[in-house]
Scaffold this motif. Structure first.
Motif, mmCIF file in Angstrom:
data_model
loop_
_atom_site.group_PDB
_atom_site.id
_atom_site.type_symbol
_atom_site.label_atom_id
_atom_site.label_comp_id
_atom_site.label_asym_id
_atom_site.label_seq_id
_atom_site.Cartn_x
_atom_site.Cartn_y
_atom_site.Cartn_z
ATOM 1 N N SER A 163 0.791 -1.229 0.000
ATOM 2 C CA SER A 163 0.000 0.000 0.000
ATOM 3 C C SER A 163 0.826 1.283 0.000
ATOM 4 N N GLY A 164 2.132 1.197 0.250
ATOM 5 C CA GLY A 164 2.878 2.444 0.312
ATOM 6 C C GLY A 164 4.370 2.268 0.466
ATOM 7 N N PHE A 165 5.056 3.407 0.498
ATOM 8 C CA PHE A 165 6.508 3.466 0.657
ATOM 9 C C PHE A 165 6.830 3.991 2.060
ATOM 10 N N ILE A 166 7.827 3.400 2.683
ATOM 11 C CA ILE A 166 8.276 3.841 4.001
ATOM 12 C C ILE A 166 9.619 4.543 3.847
ATOM 13 N N HIS A 167 9.688 5.797 4.260
ATOM 14 C CA HIS A 167 10.909 6.587 4.179
ATOM 15 C C HIS A 167 11.397 6.944 5.585
ATOM 16 N N ALA A 168 12.693 7.030 5.735
ATOM 17 C CA ALA A 168 13.257 7.665 6.925
ATOM 18 C C ALA A 168 12.987 9.163 6.823
ATOM 19 N N ALA A 169 12.756 9.790 7.953
ATOM 20 C CA ALA A 169 12.494 11.236 7.943
ATOM 21 C C ALA A 169 12.880 11.844 9.277
ATOM 22 N N GLN A 170 13.132 13.145 9.244
ATOM 23 C CA GLN A 170 13.325 13.933 10.460
ATOM 24 C C GLN A 170 12.124 14.856 10.614
ATOM 25 N N TRP A 171 11.520 14.806 11.788
ATOM 26 C CA TRP A 171 10.338 15.610 12.073
ATOM 27 C C TRP A 171 10.720 16.762 12.998
ATOM 28 N N ARG A 172 10.557 17.977 12.518
ATOM 29 C CA ARG A 172 10.790 19.145 13.352
ATOM 30 C C ARG A 172 9.491 19.469 14.080
ATOM 31 N N ARG A 173 9.449 19.067 15.332
ATOM 32 C CA ARG A 173 8.234 19.200 16.123
ATOM 33 C C ARG A 173 7.949 20.655 16.461
ATOM 34 N N ASP A 174 6.736 20.898 16.958
ATOM 35 C CA ASP A 174 6.327 22.265 17.298
ATOM 36 C C ASP A 174 7.182 22.863 18.404
ATOM 37 N N ASP A 175 7.777 21.979 19.246
ATOM 38 C CA ASP A 175 8.622 22.492 20.332
ATOM 39 C C ASP A 175 10.059 22.733 19.882
ATOM 40 N N GLY A 176 10.308 22.554 18.562
ATOM 41 C CA GLY A 176 11.633 22.827 18.017
ATOM 42 C C GLY A 176 12.577 21.654 18.013
ATOM 43 N N VAL A 177 12.193 20.558 18.666
ATOM 44 C CA VAL A 177 13.048 19.370 18.726
ATOM 45 C C VAL A 177 12.896 18.574 17.429
ATOM 46 N N SER A 178 14.020 18.043 16.929
ATOM 47 C CA SER A 178 14.013 17.201 15.736
ATOM 48 C C SER A 178 14.002 15.736 16.161
ATOM 49 N N GLU A 179 13.082 14.973 15.611
ATOM 50 C CA GLU A 179 12.925 13.568 15.998
ATOM 51 C C GLU A 179 12.998 12.683 14.765
ATOM 52 N N ALA A 180 13.747 11.582 14.864
ATOM 53 C CA ALA A 180 13.823 10.604 13.777
ATOM 54 C C ALA A 180 12.521 9.813 13.730
ATOM 55 N N VAL A 181 11.881 9.776 12.573
ATOM 56 C CA VAL A 181 10.610 9.079 12.411
ATOM 57 C C VAL A 181 10.631 8.296 11.103
ATOM 58 N N ALA A 182 9.576 7.538 10.878
ATOM 59 C CA ALA A 182 9.351 6.885 9.589
ATOM 60 C C ALA A 182 8.101 7.490 8.967
ATOM 61 N N LEU A 183 8.138 7.734 7.674
ATOM 62 C CA LEU A 183 7.009 8.309 6.952
ATOM 63 C C LEU A 183 6.473 7.276 5.970
ATOM 64 N N LYS A 184 5.195 6.916 6.135
ATOM 65 C CA LYS A 184 4.549 6.028 5.164
ATOM 66 C C LYS A 184 3.712 6.866 4.220
ATOM 67 N N LEU A 185 4.100 6.860 2.948
ATOM 68 C CA LEU A 185 3.351 7.553 1.905
ATOM 69 C C LEU A 185 2.529 6.520 1.134
ATOM 70 N N PHE A 186 1.210 6.686 1.153
ATOM 71 C CA PHE A 186 0.351 5.729 0.487
ATOM 72 C C PHE A 186 0.423 5.889 -1.028
ATOM 73 N N LYS A 187 0.339 4.751 -1.720
ATOM 74 C CA LYS A 187 0.413 4.769 -3.179
ATOM 75 C C LYS A 187 -0.884 5.257 -3.810
ATOM 76 N N GLY A 188 -2.002 4.949 -3.185
ATOM 77 C CA GLY A 188 -3.273 5.426 -3.691
ATOM 78 C C GLY A 188 -4.063 4.426 -4.489
ATOM 79 N N GLY A 189 -3.502 3.270 -4.829
ATOM 80 C CA GLY A 189 -4.227 2.271 -5.604
ATOM 81 C C GLY A 189 -4.707 1.120 -4.748
ATOM 82 N N LEU A 190 -5.493 0.248 -5.355
ATOM 83 C CA LEU A 190 -6.006 -0.926 -4.670
ATOM 84 C C LEU A 190 -4.888 -1.928 -4.423
ATOM 85 N N THR A 191 -4.899 -2.555 -3.256
ATOM 86 C CA THR A 191 -3.995 -3.662 -2.972
ATOM 87 C C THR A 191 -4.821 -4.935 -2.824
ATOM 88 N N SER A 192 -4.157 -6.052 -2.625
ATOM 89 C CA SER A 192 -4.875 -7.311 -2.434
ATOM 90 C C SER A 192 -5.702 -7.294 -1.162
#
Length: 445
Positions: A221-250
């Motif tokens: 259903s999607g791609f998983i990327h490493a990402a850095q999230w700059r939170r509202d409090d200014g702290v940067s946190e290592a996260v994973a980002l799942k971007l959905f493909k948008g099509g039907l899966t099994s």
């Protein structure tokens, strides 16, 4: 394989081959394939422009697996029904609208008709006693043939993204059915839409707050990327980002998976959900998740052609009793959490569980083995009246998982309580199986 493979076939260079894949814009079935009649077991003709198969396909007398996805068929070819050894048939995204009774091979075990235009299925499907896996997501079905109730060997059924307003009562009573996907139908649509539209379900994380890095993996259903999230409090946190493909899966549609992920929320034994992506420049949907480190790995691999509905564990896989106890406890706790929120998983498998062996922390103290349950591609926001019956399917799947853990345990005799729990979860009468709230308590023993 490419055109070079077709040339090799025509030159007689593939004699004795047991597997053949041809993807070279074929308009018609190459008759040279019949030169492999005495050896060919797996034939993949996906990604061509075929609209028919030869009536004498049965000449491929050893053929067990046939894939023809992404072609231009309008009906499932009747020639399949004369192939005595054919067990696995895959025609995903092939424009099929009709499934004649004559197209069903007698030894059918695994049928994939995902993403077609099928409105009805023949009663003859009930005459396939070996059928274990039936994948029908993304069609136009409103009902199933009642004769299918005779297919008591069925273990996995995918009905997501169809037109079901109700499920046939006999379906949820099948003694071996453990994995069912049914989201994206009218019977779940209202709840899914409500969840997706509820901006308070999880925090919104803007695309501009993310610095997207390397690709970590790709699922149906999607791609998983490493990402850095700059939170509202200014702290940067290592996260994973799942971007959905948008099509039907099994398993169904990404919007159903999104709704299920939001309902699931957070739990210590789930892959952590940080928030929902908003403001993607292409309008894509996504989820921001906890990034797990390299110590975590999949408990097993997905089923193979041979295993059909059973996961495949790496050779030599072995767990001690403490590890089995902890993994079972974590998964049971996660499932109890999901069921309490009205969510059924639908795909409770070892390949959807990440695990980490027992480790020592920085102070030399031992941290126990742990498990994280993920993948909500087949999950569903179950209607209240169906929850007990649907939850019983997840319990059966847990019983199968528990059996696999015990089979790979070097000290299984030390876990009689888990062995007894496994038997209770595997009861053929769904109503007799325990609930996950009780299962979690028994796993903690």
């Amino acid at each position: 394989m490419t055109q070079a493979t077709l040339a090799a076939l025509r030159a007689g260079e593939l004699r004795g081959a047991t597997q053949l894949k041809l993807a070279c814009d074929l308009q018609a079935f190459p008759p040279e394939i019949f030169t492999l009649a005495d050896s060919l077991e797996v034939l993949d003709l996906s990604g061509n422009a075929l609209h028919a198969l030869p009536e004498d396909l049965h000449r491929l007398r050893r053929l067990r697996v046939l894939f023809a996805s992404g072609n231009a068929f309008t009906e499932l070819p009747r020639a399949l029904g004369c192939c005595d050894n054919l067990e696995m048939v895959g025609f995903k995204g092939s424009r099929i609208a009709e499934v004649p009774a004559a197209s069903l091979p007698p030894r059918l075990r695994w049928l994939i008709l995902t993403d077609n235009a099928i409105e009805t299925l023949p009663e003859a499907l009930g005459e396939c006693p070996r059928l274990q896996k039936l994948m029908l997501a993304g069609n136009r079905l409103r009902a199933l043939p009642d004769a299918l109730a005779r297919c008591t060997a069925l273990e996995l059924v995918r009905l997501a993204a169809n037109r079901f307003e109700a499920l046939p009562p006999w379906l949820l009573q099948l003694p071996h059915l453990a994995w069912l996907a049914m989201a994206g139908n009218p019977l779940t649509a209202a709840r899914e839409a409500q969840v997706r539209d509820d901006g308070s379900a999880v925090p919104a994380i803007a695309w501009t707050q993310l610095q997207v890095g390397e690709l970590l993996g790709e699922g149906a259903s999607g791609f998983i990327h490493a990402a850095q999230w700059r939170r509202d409090d200014g702290v940067s946190e290592a996260v994973a980002l799942k971007l959905f493909k948008g099509g039907l899966t099994s398993d169904g549609r990404p919007e159903s998976e999104m709704a299920a992920s939001l309902v699931a929320g957070t739990h210590a034994a789930l892959i952590g959900l940080k928030g929902r992506l908003v403001g993607h420049p292409e309008g894509r949907e996504g989820l921001v998740l906890t990034r797990v480190d390299a110590q975590w790995r999949n408990l097993a691999g997905p089923p193979s052609f041979a295993s059909c509905t059973r996961d495949v564990y790496a050779p030599g896989t072995a767990f001690d009793a403490a590890t089995v106890q902890r993994l079972a406890s974590d998964v049971a706790a996660a499932m109890a959490h999901l069921h309490a929120r009205g969510l059924v998983h639908g795909d409770l498998y070892a390949h959807n569980v990440l695990w980490r062996a027992a480790v020592e922390d920085g102070d030399g103290a031992a941290a126990p083995a742990r498990a994280l349950l993920g993948d909500f591609g087949a999950a569903a926001c179950a209607p209240a009246q169906l929850q007990p019956a649907l939850q019983a399917l997840d319990v059966l799947a847990f019983g199968r998982l528990l059996g696999e853990l015990l089979a790979h345990c070097t000290q299984a005799d030390a876990l009689p309580a888990l062995a007894a729990l496994r038997e209770d979860c595997l009861r053929p009468d769904p109503a007799a199986r325990p609930r996950f709230e009780a299962i979690a308590r028994r796993c903690d023993g």
